[in-house]
Design a protein around this motif. Structure first.
Motif, PDB file in Angstrom:
ATOM      1  N   ASN A 229      -4.899  19.465  -8.989  1.00 26.74           N
ATOM      2  CA  ASN A 229      -4.797  18.878 -10.148  1.00 26.74           C
ATOM      3  C   ASN A 229      -5.526  19.920 -10.596  1.00 26.74           C
ATOM      4  OD1 ASN A 229      -2.654  16.492  -9.348  1.00 26.74           O
ATOM      5  ND2 ASN A 229      -4.051  15.196  -9.274  1.00 26.74           N
ATOM      6  N   VAL A 230      -6.817  19.457 -10.136  1.00 24.63           N
ATOM      7  CA  VAL A 230      -7.833  20.402 -11.584  1.00 24.63           C
ATOM      8  C   VAL A 230      -7.273  21.695 -11.607  1.00 24.63           C
ATOM      9  CG1 VAL A 230      -9.916  21.348 -11.855  1.00 24.63           C
ATOM     10  CG2 VAL A 230      -9.507  18.949 -10.571  1.00 24.63           C
ATOM     11  N   ASP A 231      -6.685  22.465  -9.918  1.00 29.70           N
ATOM     12  CA  ASP A 231      -6.414  23.761  -9.983  1.00 29.70           C
ATOM     13  C   ASP A 231      -5.531  23.899 -10.777  1.00 29.70           C
ATOM     14  OD1 ASP A 231      -8.933  24.016  -8.701  1.00 29.70           O
ATOM     15  OD2 ASP A 231      -7.430  24.070  -6.525  1.00 29.70           O
ATOM     16  N   ALA A 232      -4.433  23.513 -11.331  1.00 29.37           N
ATOM     17  CA  ALA A 232      -3.138  23.986 -11.567  1.00 29.37           C
ATOM     18  C   ALA A 232      -3.280  23.236 -13.013  1.00 29.37           C
ATOM     19  CB  ALA A 232      -2.045  22.691 -11.762  1.00 29.37           C
ATOM     20  N   TYR A 233      -4.163  22.457 -13.423  1.00 35.50           N
ATOM     21  CA  TYR A 233      -5.031  22.214 -15.327  1.00 35.50           C
ATOM     22  C   TYR A 233      -5.382  23.645 -15.541  1.00 35.50           C
ATOM     23  CZ  TYR A 233      -7.553  20.033 -18.479  1.00 35.50           C
ATOM     24  OH  TYR A 233      -8.745  19.445 -19.590  1.00 35.50           O
ATOM     25  N   LEU A 234      -6.430  24.167 -14.910  1.00 33.82           N
ATOM     26  CA  LEU A 234      -7.342  24.941 -15.112  1.00 33.82           C
ATOM     27  C   LEU A 234      -6.707  26.562 -15.223  1.00 33.82           C
ATOM     28  CD1 LEU A 234     -10.790  24.608 -13.317  1.00 33.82           C
ATOM     29  CD2 LEU A 234     -10.254  24.255 -15.383  1.00 33.82           C
ATOM     30  N   ALA A 235      -5.308  26.548 -14.202  1.00 25.79           N
ATOM     31  CA  ALA A 235      -4.461  27.199 -14.817  1.00 25.79           C
ATOM     32  C   ALA A 235      -3.297  27.149 -16.027  1.00 25.79           C
ATOM     33  CB  ALA A 235      -3.327  27.974 -13.827  1.00 25.79           C
TER      34      ALA A 235
ATOM     35  N   LEU B  51      -4.355  25.825 -19.123  1.00 25.15           N
ATOM     36  CA  LEU B  51      -5.473  25.578 -19.965  1.00 25.15           C
ATOM     37  C   LEU B  51      -5.677  27.522 -19.962  1.00 25.15           C
ATOM     38  CD1 LEU B  51      -8.432  23.125 -19.809  1.00 25.15           C
ATOM     39  CD2 LEU B  51      -6.050  22.997 -20.683  1.00 25.15           C
ATOM     40  N   ARG B  52      -6.140  27.988 -18.940  1.00 22.19           N
ATOM     41  CA  ARG B  52      -6.103  29.746 -18.887  1.00 22.19           C
ATOM     42  C   ARG B  52      -4.833  30.474 -19.862  1.00 22.19           C
ATOM     43  NH1 ARG B  52      -7.666  28.888 -14.761  1.00 22.19           N
ATOM     44  NH2 ARG B  52     -10.390  28.378 -14.330  1.00 22.19           N
ATOM     45  N   ALA B  53      -3.337  29.303 -19.832  1.00 16.71           N
ATOM     46  CA  ALA B  53      -2.228  30.812 -19.511  1.00 16.71           C
ATOM     47  C   ALA B  53      -2.244  29.940 -21.303  1.00 16.71           C
ATOM     48  CB  ALA B  53      -0.738  30.152 -18.616  1.00 16.71           C
ATOM     49  N   ARG B  54      -2.533  29.432 -22.416  1.00 12.47           N
ATOM     50  CA  ARG B  54      -2.196  29.202 -24.218  1.00 12.47           C
ATOM     51  C   ARG B  54      -3.019  29.764 -24.796  1.00 12.47           C
ATOM     52  NH1 ARG B  54      -0.135  23.373 -24.074  1.00 12.47           N
ATOM     53  NH2 ARG B  54      -0.388  22.867 -21.583  1.00 12.47           N
ATOM     54  N   HIS B  55      -1.607  30.114 -25.297  1.00 12.93           N
ATOM     55  CA  HIS B  55      -2.037  31.006 -27.015  1.00 12.93           C
ATOM     56  C   HIS B  55      -2.415  29.828 -27.100  1.00 12.93           C
ATOM     57  CE1 HIS B  55      -0.366  34.268 -24.482  1.00 12.93           C
ATOM     58  NE2 HIS B  55       0.770  33.516 -23.899  1.00 12.93           N
ATOM     59  N   GLY B  56      -3.465  31.269 -28.619  1.00 13.17           N
ATOM     60  CA  GLY B  56      -3.348  30.483 -29.689  1.00 13.17           C
ATOM     61  C   GLY B  56      -5.024  29.339 -29.577  1.00 13.17           C
ATOM     62  N   PHE B  57      -5.448  30.079 -28.667  1.00 14.40           N
ATOM     63  CA  PHE B  57      -6.720  29.211 -28.303  1.00 14.40           C
ATOM     64  C   PHE B  57      -7.939  29.961 -27.493  1.00 14.40           C
ATOM     65  CE2 PHE B  57      -3.798  25.870 -28.054  1.00 14.40           C
ATOM     66  CZ  PHE B  57      -4.782  24.752 -28.220  1.00 14.40           C
ATOM     67  N   VAL B  58      -9.257  29.692 -27.848  1.00 10.18           N
ATOM     68  CA  VAL B  58     -10.231  30.384 -27.124  1.00 10.18           C
ATOM     69  C   VAL B  58     -10.730  29.321 -25.546  1.00 10.18           C
ATOM     70  CG1 VAL B  58     -12.930  31.909 -27.664  1.00 10.18           C
ATOM     71  CG2 VAL B  58     -11.286  31.662 -28.903  1.00 10.18           C
ATOM     72  N   PHE B  59     -10.774  30.146 -25.193  1.00 13.87           N
ATOM     73  CA  PHE B  59     -10.921  28.990 -23.697  1.00 13.87           C
ATOM     74  C   PHE B  59     -12.073  30.199 -23.050  1.00 13.87           C
ATOM     75  CE2 PHE B  59     -10.862  29.165 -19.068  1.00 13.87           C
ATOM     76  CZ  PHE B  59     -10.791  28.187 -18.554  1.00 13.87           C
ATOM     77  N   THR B  60     -13.211  28.235 -22.649  1.00 13.96           N
ATOM     78  CA  THR B  60     -14.360  29.128 -22.044  1.00 13.96           C
ATOM     79  C   THR B  60     -14.799  27.663 -20.924  1.00 13.96           C
ATOM     80  OG1 THR B  60     -15.296  29.499 -24.048  1.00 13.96           O
ATOM     81  CG2 THR B  60     -17.154  28.973 -22.025  1.00 13.96           C
ATOM     82  N   GLN B  61     -14.935  28.209 -19.374  1.00  9.45           N
ATOM     83  CA  GLN B  61     -15.433  27.586 -18.358  1.00  9.45           C
ATOM     84  C   GLN B  61     -16.239  28.032 -17.498  1.00  9.45           C
ATOM     85  OE1 GLN B  61     -12.651  28.003 -15.461  1.00  9.45           O
ATOM     86  NE2 GLN B  61     -13.577  26.520 -13.768  1.00  9.45           N
ATOM     87  N   MET B  62     -17.444  26.050 -18.140  1.00  5.67           N
ATOM     88  CA  MET B  62     -18.903  26.558 -17.503  1.00  5.67           C
ATOM     89  C   MET B  62     -18.653  25.301 -15.962  1.00  5.67           C
ATOM     90  SD  MET B  62     -20.062  25.136 -21.632  1.00  5.67           S
ATOM     91  CE  MET B  62     -18.762  24.711 -21.403  1.00  5.67           C
ATOM     92  N   ASP B  63     -18.641  26.379 -15.005  1.00  4.55           N
ATOM     93  CA  ASP B  63     -19.456  25.068 -13.831  1.00  4.55           C
ATOM     94  C   ASP B  63     -20.849  24.776 -13.646  1.00  4.55           C
ATOM     95  OD1 ASP B  63     -16.852  26.065 -13.149  1.00  4.55           O
ATOM     96  OD2 ASP B  63     -17.948  27.702 -12.080  1.00  4.55           O
ATOM     97  N   TRP B  64     -21.232  24.122 -14.569  1.00  5.79           N
ATOM     98  CA  TRP B  64     -22.729  23.608 -14.953  1.00  5.79           C
ATOM     99  C   TRP B  64     -22.279  22.394 -14.701  1.00  5.79           C
ATOM    100  CZ3 TRP B  64     -24.297  20.678 -19.545  1.00  5.79           C
ATOM    101  CH2 TRP B  64     -22.902  21.034 -20.493  1.00  5.79           C
TER     102      TRP B  64
END
Length: 188
Positions: free
Chosen positions: A157-163, A165-178
């Motif tokens: 679920n998490v992997d599909a969700y992150l994919a 989010l990354r594919a969305r246009h009109g947003f700046v995406f930042t993933q933080m692994d902390w």
């Protein structure tokens, strides 16, 4: 609050422990929430997943006097703690309702920050959540790194969700692994 922790944290944590509630937002995410709330004077904020109120306490700590927070949950027992500890603050209102239904009724481009800490707004109703953000609006999620309370198969679920989010246009995406794994998206 200029520095430090919200004064309500220890009471919320104590009461959450007594309730056996173990899905509280941690300090690093809380500090991030307070900072993001402070960056949106007079902002309109939505928290999906009140829990016992730790996320709401941090958001309130960063909010100015004109900002407003609506916090939504379907679980009455933990939300009752948040209502009792934080409910005297006029800047916050609590809804005991399905977050998906709240998102379906939300006006487009009406929110400055969404903290999606529940299934709705994260794994369901994502289009509605992102559509509710105003330009410059911030979408924040945590619990994206493996957690002990995850059900079997949740990583997919998490992997599909992150994919997604990354594919969305009109947003700046930042993933933080902390912390517990955090994503920020800011609407252009």
């Amino acid at each position: 609050m200029e520095t430090g922790y919200p004064t309500t944290l220890s009471e919320i944590e104590t009461r959450a422990t007594a309730l056996d509630f173990d899905m509280n937002s941690g300090v690093p995410v809380g500090q991030l929430l307070a900072s993001l709330a402070a960056a949106k004077p007079g902002g309109q904020f939505l928290e999906l997943g009140t829990g016992c109120g730790l996320g709401a306490a941090w958001l309130l700590a960063g909010m100015d006097a004109e900002a407003r927070l609506v916090s939504v949950d379907t679980d009455e027992a933990p939300q009752a703690i948040a209502r009792e500890v934080l409910g005297s603050d006029a800047r916050v209102s609590f809804l005991l309702e399905d977050g998906g239904a709240v998102l379906e009724g939300m006006a487009l481009a009406s929110l400055d920050l969404i903290f999606a800490d529940a299934w709705p707004g994260k794994f369901s109703h994502l289009d509605e959540a992102l559509g509710a953000l105003a330009p410059g609006g911030i979408y924040v999620v945590d619990d994206l790194l493996p957690q002990p309370n995850w059900p079997d198969g949740h990583q997919a679920n998490v992997d599909a969700y992150l994919a997604d989010l990354r594919a969305r246009h009109g947003f700046v995406f930042t993933q933080m692994d902390w912390a517990t794994g955090v994503v920020l998206m800011v609407r252009r």
